[in-house]
Write a protein that holds these residues in place. Structure first.
Motif, PDB file in Angstrom:
ATOM      1  N   GLN A  81       0.868  -1.176   0.000  1.00 20.19           N
ATOM      2  CA  GLN A  81       0.000   0.000   0.000  1.00 20.19           C
ATOM      3  C   GLN A  81       0.901   1.220   0.000  1.00 20.19           C
ATOM      4  O   GLN A  81       2.062   1.132   0.379  1.00 20.19           O
ATOM      5  CB  GLN A  81      -0.955  -0.019   1.195  1.00 20.19           C
ATOM      6  N   ASP A 132      -3.879  -2.174   0.627  1.00 20.45           N
ATOM      7  CA  ASP A 132      -4.932  -1.157   0.684  1.00 20.45           C
ATOM      8  C   ASP A 132      -6.283  -1.849   0.550  1.00 20.45           C
ATOM      9  O   ASP A 132      -6.359  -3.071   0.354  1.00 20.45           O
ATOM     10  CB  ASP A 132      -4.720  -0.090  -0.396  1.00 20.45           C
ATOM     11  N   SER A 141      -5.356  -4.904   5.927  1.00 16.80           N
ATOM     12  CA  SER A 141      -5.684  -3.686   5.197  1.00 16.80           C
ATOM     13  C   SER A 141      -5.398  -2.499   6.112  1.00 16.80           C
ATOM     14  O   SER A 141      -6.100  -2.284   7.104  1.00 16.80           O
ATOM     15  CB  SER A 141      -7.153  -3.664   4.768  1.00 16.80           C
ATOM     16  N   GLU A 171      -5.730   0.612   5.324  1.00 15.06           N
ATOM     17  CA  GLU A 171      -6.825   1.577   5.186  1.00 15.06           C
ATOM     18  C   GLU A 171      -8.001   1.242   6.106  1.00 15.06           C
ATOM     19  O   GLU A 171      -8.564   2.128   6.752  1.00 15.06           O
ATOM     20  CB  GLU A 171      -7.340   1.607   3.748  1.00 15.06           C
TER      21      GLU A 171
END
Length: 186
Positions: free
Chosen positions: A24, A58, A100, A102
């Motif tokens: 990411q 991400d 993840s 995010e």
């Protein structure tokens, strides 16, 4: 910020490889710190010679992985892909934990806990002392426990996993952060 780093350290004469991959680009990741935390976790779980892979992605990549392997077309915070279906022997490759970053950040921003960012500990960096760093570690612990066979499909399994997760986090952060357990989803 995209990087791959494979960390091999000798811990008490046992090789304990940790593979860290950052795919990411929105969040700064201190891979050395994260690798040290992964090795600390393996030691706490009495698995110092096992290999662990941690992949930071991400939401777009997490949606793809979650859709492909769980048939759920949405982002999730953590996925675990065990190397073995049966009990894992010592010195084995445990598998992959995919996080993840995010989603972890979004969970922090929507949590009931008041989190303040400062110039010394920005919320959006994964490093020692940052709230996002602590959340990524929590997710790494959760995913690694899944690799070792822990689950939360039943109330009893949920309690067992919650106790072990809490124990690991208490040890890893030396009582520096309050451990907040999530309620089991029905």
């Amino acid at each position: 910020l995209k990087s791959t780093k494979r960390v091999m350290l000798n811990w008490r004469q046992n090789w304990m490889p940790v593979a860290l991959t950052n795919r990411q680009i929105t969040t700064r990741i201190d891979l050395r710190w994260l690798g040290n935390q992964a090795r600390k976790l393996l030691k706490l779980l009495n698995r110092p010679s096992d290999e662990l892979s941690v992949l930071l992605v991400d939401d777009k990549e997490m949606v793809c992985l979650n859709g492909r392997y769980r048939s759920e077309e949405r982002a999730t915070d953590v996925l675990a892909f065990p190397q073995y279906d049966n009990e894992v022997q010592s010195g084995a490759v445990l598998g992959d934990v995919v996080i993840s970053v995010e989603t972890a950040l979004r969970q922090l921003k929507t949590s009931k806990t008041q989190i303040k960012s400062s110039s010394e500990n920005p919320l959006w960096e994964v490093e020692a002392g940052s709230p996002l760093g602590e959340e990524v570690i929590r997710l790494m612990v959760h995913g690694t426990l899944h690799l070792l066979g822990y689950d939360h499909a039943t109330d009893a399994q949920f309690r067992n996993m919650q106790v072990e997760e809490g124990r690991c986090l208490q040890e890893m952060f030396s009582n520096e952060i309050p451990i907040q357990h999530k309620k089991r989803k029905s």
